[in-house]
Design a protein around this motif. Structure first.
Motif, PDB file in Angstrom:
ATOM      1  N   PRO A 120       0.829  -1.208   0.000  1.00  0.00           N
ATOM      2  CA  PRO A 120       0.000   0.000   0.000  1.00  0.00           C
ATOM      3  C   PRO A 120       0.863   1.257   0.000  1.00  0.00           C
ATOM      4  O   PRO A 120       1.887   1.339   0.673  1.00  0.00           O
ATOM      5  CB  PRO A 120      -0.804  -0.110   1.302  1.00  0.00           C
ATOM      6  CG  PRO A 120      -0.739  -1.557   1.671  1.00  0.00           C
ATOM      7  CD  PRO A 120       0.591  -2.039   1.182  1.00  0.00           C
ATOM      8  N   GLN A 121       0.437   2.238  -0.758  1.00  0.00           N
ATOM      9  CA  GLN A 121       1.081   3.543  -0.779  1.00  0.00           C
ATOM     10  C   GLN A 121       0.080   4.551  -1.296  1.00  0.00           C
ATOM     11  O   GLN A 121      -1.056   4.207  -1.620  1.00  0.00           O
ATOM     12  CB  GLN A 121       2.343   3.510  -1.642  1.00  0.00           C
ATOM     13  CG  GLN A 121       2.127   2.990  -3.057  1.00  0.00           C
ATOM     14  CD  GLN A 121       3.415   2.856  -3.822  1.00  0.00           C
ATOM     15  OE1 GLN A 121       3.988   3.847  -4.225  1.00  0.00           O
ATOM     16  NE2 GLN A 121       3.883   1.617  -4.014  1.00  0.00           N
ATOM     17  N   GLU A 122       0.483   5.804  -1.370  1.00  0.00           N
ATOM     18  CA  GLU A 122      -0.422   6.858  -1.806  1.00  0.00           C
ATOM     19  C   GLU A 122      -1.001   6.531  -3.178  1.00  0.00           C
ATOM     20  O   GLU A 122      -0.274   6.356  -4.150  1.00  0.00           O
ATOM     21  CB  GLU A 122       0.329   8.192  -1.876  1.00  0.00           C
ATOM     22  CG  GLU A 122      -0.546   9.394  -2.222  1.00  0.00           C
ATOM     23  CD  GLU A 122      -1.523   9.743  -1.110  1.00  0.00           C
ATOM     24  OE1 GLU A 122      -2.588  10.311  -1.428  1.00  0.00           O
ATOM     25  OE2 GLU A 122      -1.226   9.446   0.062  1.00  0.00           O
ATOM     26  N   GLY A 123      -2.336   6.419  -3.244  1.00  0.00           N
ATOM     27  CA  GLY A 123      -2.998   6.157  -4.509  1.00  0.00           C
ATOM     28  C   GLY A 123      -2.966   4.707  -4.952  1.00  0.00           C
ATOM     29  O   GLY A 123      -3.475   4.375  -6.028  1.00  0.00           O
ATOM     30  N   ARG A 124      -2.385   3.803  -4.154  1.00  0.00           N
ATOM     31  CA  ARG A 124      -2.314   2.385  -4.532  1.00  0.00           C
ATOM     32  C   ARG A 124      -2.937   1.558  -3.404  1.00  0.00           C
ATOM     33  O   ARG A 124      -2.471   1.601  -2.266  1.00  0.00           O
ATOM     34  CB  ARG A 124      -0.877   1.958  -4.779  1.00  0.00           C
ATOM     35  CG  ARG A 124      -0.753   0.520  -5.297  1.00  0.00           C
ATOM     36  CD  ARG A 124       0.695   0.141  -5.484  1.00  0.00           C
ATOM     37  NE  ARG A 124       1.312   0.897  -6.550  1.00  0.00           N
ATOM     38  CZ  ARG A 124       1.302   0.537  -7.837  1.00  0.00           C
ATOM     39  NH1 ARG A 124       0.676  -0.558  -8.197  1.00  0.00           N
ATOM     40  NH2 ARG A 124       1.895   1.282  -8.742  1.00  0.00           N
ATOM     41  N   PHE A 125      -3.970   0.812  -3.739  1.00  0.00           N
ATOM     42  CA  PHE A 125      -4.721   0.079  -2.728  1.00  0.00           C
ATOM     43  C   PHE A 125      -4.686  -1.418  -3.007  1.00  0.00           C
ATOM     44  O   PHE A 125      -4.391  -1.856  -4.121  1.00  0.00           O
ATOM     45  CB  PHE A 125      -6.177   0.556  -2.700  1.00  0.00           C
ATOM     46  CG  PHE A 125      -6.313   2.024  -2.425  1.00  0.00           C
ATOM     47  CD1 PHE A 125      -6.221   2.502  -1.130  1.00  0.00           C
ATOM     48  CD2 PHE A 125      -6.517   2.931  -3.459  1.00  0.00           C
ATOM     49  CE1 PHE A 125      -6.339   3.857  -0.864  1.00  0.00           C
ATOM     50  CE2 PHE A 125      -6.633   4.282  -3.211  1.00  0.00           C
ATOM     51  CZ  PHE A 125      -6.538   4.751  -1.906  1.00  0.00           C
ATOM     52  N   ARG A 126      -5.003  -2.193  -1.983  1.00  0.00           N
ATOM     53  CA  ARG A 126      -5.106  -3.636  -2.146  1.00  0.00           C
ATOM     54  C   ARG A 126      -6.494  -4.055  -2.597  1.00  0.00           C
ATOM     55  O   ARG A 126      -6.681  -5.151  -3.123  1.00  0.00           O
ATOM     56  CB  ARG A 126      -4.765  -4.323  -0.816  1.00  0.00           C
ATOM     57  CG  ARG A 126      -3.291  -4.230  -0.453  1.00  0.00           C
ATOM     58  CD  ARG A 126      -3.028  -4.779   0.923  1.00  0.00           C
ATOM     59  NE  ARG A 126      -1.599  -4.985   1.157  1.00  0.00           N
ATOM     60  CZ  ARG A 126      -1.077  -5.303   2.322  1.00  0.00           C
ATOM     61  NH1 ARG A 126      -1.866  -5.454   3.381  1.00  0.00           N
ATOM     62  NH2 ARG A 126       0.228  -5.475   2.453  1.00  0.00           N
ATOM     63  N   GLU A 127      -7.463  -3.214  -2.361  1.00  0.00           N
ATOM     64  CA  GLU A 127      -8.826  -3.440  -2.831  1.00  0.00           C
ATOM     65  C   GLU A 127      -9.261  -2.203  -3.598  1.00  0.00           C
ATOM     66  O   GLU A 127      -9.211  -1.092  -3.071  1.00  0.00           O
ATOM     67  CB  GLU A 127      -9.780  -3.686  -1.650  1.00  0.00           C
ATOM     68  CG  GLU A 127     -11.218  -3.890  -2.076  1.00  0.00           C
ATOM     69  CD  GLU A 127     -12.158  -3.999  -0.884  1.00  0.00           C
ATOM     70  OE1 GLU A 127     -12.827  -5.034  -0.768  1.00  0.00           O
ATOM     71  OE2 GLU A 127     -12.211  -3.043  -0.080  1.00  0.00           O
TER      72      GLU A 127
END
Length: 439
Positions: A120-127
């Protein structure tokens, strides 16, 4: 003091206004996809692990969320299911399962969550949600062009106007590798080299050359020349190298025909261009491929291509297919919620006695399509109830105190101007609608 529980890393809680903003975007895309003749399809949130395994390539396979066996098999630590990684592989499985019931070609769209075991990071999600369209059962280049045009119209409707489709062909890419003596007929060499080339937009060209030599076993001169070809500012070098091979010419024909069809339908020429460095790392692609970039948006905001043999790998017939996806999460994240219209109540009903009359009025107002809320607190003070109505962003508040009850009337208060008027209880619903239309 106990720490408040947080949503799992890489996921989010979406509150009311954000949910409405997202739903409006999804509905917009669904309407456009329907206009192109695509039908909706929903598949399970998880698939059998053997359905998903081996379909996405080396890097992507590391991001599959696996589900461990349950019950008596739990102690084994083995997985038999996996959360949906995208909508394409489930579609291919559906074709294998239900193909006889489906029209040919089968055109479908899917808007729903997928899961990636990513960092996970800014703007990147697991869902996150993907918005996909696909056509299965057609070899026509019109099918590819139609997907591109639907994606372009969808981006435009979402307010993304300054975008560019970067187009390439897997046939052209494999022909280019063969021109450099890289064997693509056996083993993972070809896909592995393409997976490395796919990093050109993310890391420096020198780093890509280094990985091609150290991890992929290419001669340094070959690696440097290959990267130089695909990273060149124009496509002239690649076109010249591909012109001598049948597969290379077929790949270039795919690219040029897709561009020709899309522009003939109205897509501006600067919005779709041949881009040799664009690879698309997923292994299942077989023909024309593309990614979309736009000013002000990091990375790609849409992507797709042709994948003619994926259905066969899942037990179905060897069926041609193509499709694309809009990166709705990236778009919504960049656009932010500052322009989101906050949805409040159309009508707020204060409760100062004779609740039965108020419930009947609320039902009548809702039957007219209005959003109606009734005060559910314990305070009998009008001031506190008006504060509640203001917090609910109500446009009209209905007051039904002792004086109004005695006269069988209600007071309608405009929450923006503070203006008030008395109207008969029996015509209150119609009077509320009239006031709302005038405001």
């Amino acid at each position: 003091m106990a720490q408040a529980a947080q949503a799992p890393s890489g996921t989010r809680d979406l509150l009311a206004d954000e949910v409405r903003r997202r739903k409006a975007a999804f509905d917009t895309l669904a309407q456009i996809f329907e206009g192109f003749g695509f039908d909706p399809l929903e598949t399970p949130a998880f698939e059998n692990l053997d359905v998903i395994t081996g379909k996405y390539g080396e890097e992507a396979s590391k991001l599959i969320f696996k589900i461990l066996k349950r019950g008596v098999h739990e102690a084994s630590g083995q997985a038999d299911l996996a959360l949906r990684y995208d909508h394409t592989v489930p579609l291919a499985r559906v074709i294998g399962t239900h193909g006889a019931k489906l029209p040919t070609p089968y055109k479908r769209y899917a808007i729903g969550p997928v899961w990636r075991a990513d960092r996970p990071q800014e703007g990147r999600f697991r869902e996150f949600v993907q918005c996909d369209i696909d056509t299965v059962g057609s070899l026509s280049p019109l099918a590819d062009a139609e997907v591109v045009l639907a994606l372009a119209q969808g981006l435009d409707a979402l307010g993304v106007h300054d975008f560019t489709f970067m187009v390439n062909s897997r046939k052209a890419l494999y022909a280019l590798l063969e021109a450099y003596g890289i064997d693509t007929s056996a083993g993972p060499a070809g896909p592995a080299v393409l997976a490395t080339l796919d990093k050109l937009d993310k890391v420096d060209a020198a780093e890509v050359v280094k990985e091609l030599t150290a991890a992929r076993g290419l001669d340094p001169e070959v690696a440097e020349a290959l990267v130089g070809d695909v990273a060149a500012e124009t496509s002239d070098r690649v076109r010249e190298r591909l012109s001598t091979t049948e597969q290379g010419q077929a790949g270039l024909t795919e690219v040029d025909r897709l561009i020709e069809l899309a522009t003939s339908a109205g897509l501006a020429p600067e919005r779709i261009v041949y881009t040799p460095r664009m690879v698309r790392g997923l292994d299942y692609y077989t023909g024309a491929i593309y990614e979309v970039v736009a000013a002000g948006y990091p990375g790609s905001i849409a992507a797709g291509g042709r994948y003619d043999h994926l259905v066969a790998t899942l037990g179905g017939p060897d069926t041609p297919a193509c499709g694309g996806s809009i990166g709705i999460e990236r778009i919504l994240a960049i656009q932010g919620s500052e322009n989101t219209e906050q949805r409040g109540l159309d009508v707020a009903l204060t409760v100062l006695g004779n609740e039965e009359h108020l419930m009947r009025l609320a039902t009548e107002l809702r039957s007219k399509g209005l959003r109606v809320g009734t005060y559910l607190g314990s305070s009998t003070k009008l001031g506190k109830q008006l504060k509640w109505a203001n917090d609910q962003k109500a446009r009209i508040t209905v007051l039904y105190g002792a004086d109004e009850q005695a006269a069988s009337e209600v007071t309608l208060r405009d929450m923006q101007t503070g203006d008030q008027r008395r109207v008969p209880l029996g015509t209150a619903a119609a009077d509320v609608c009239r006031v709302l239309e005038q405001s």
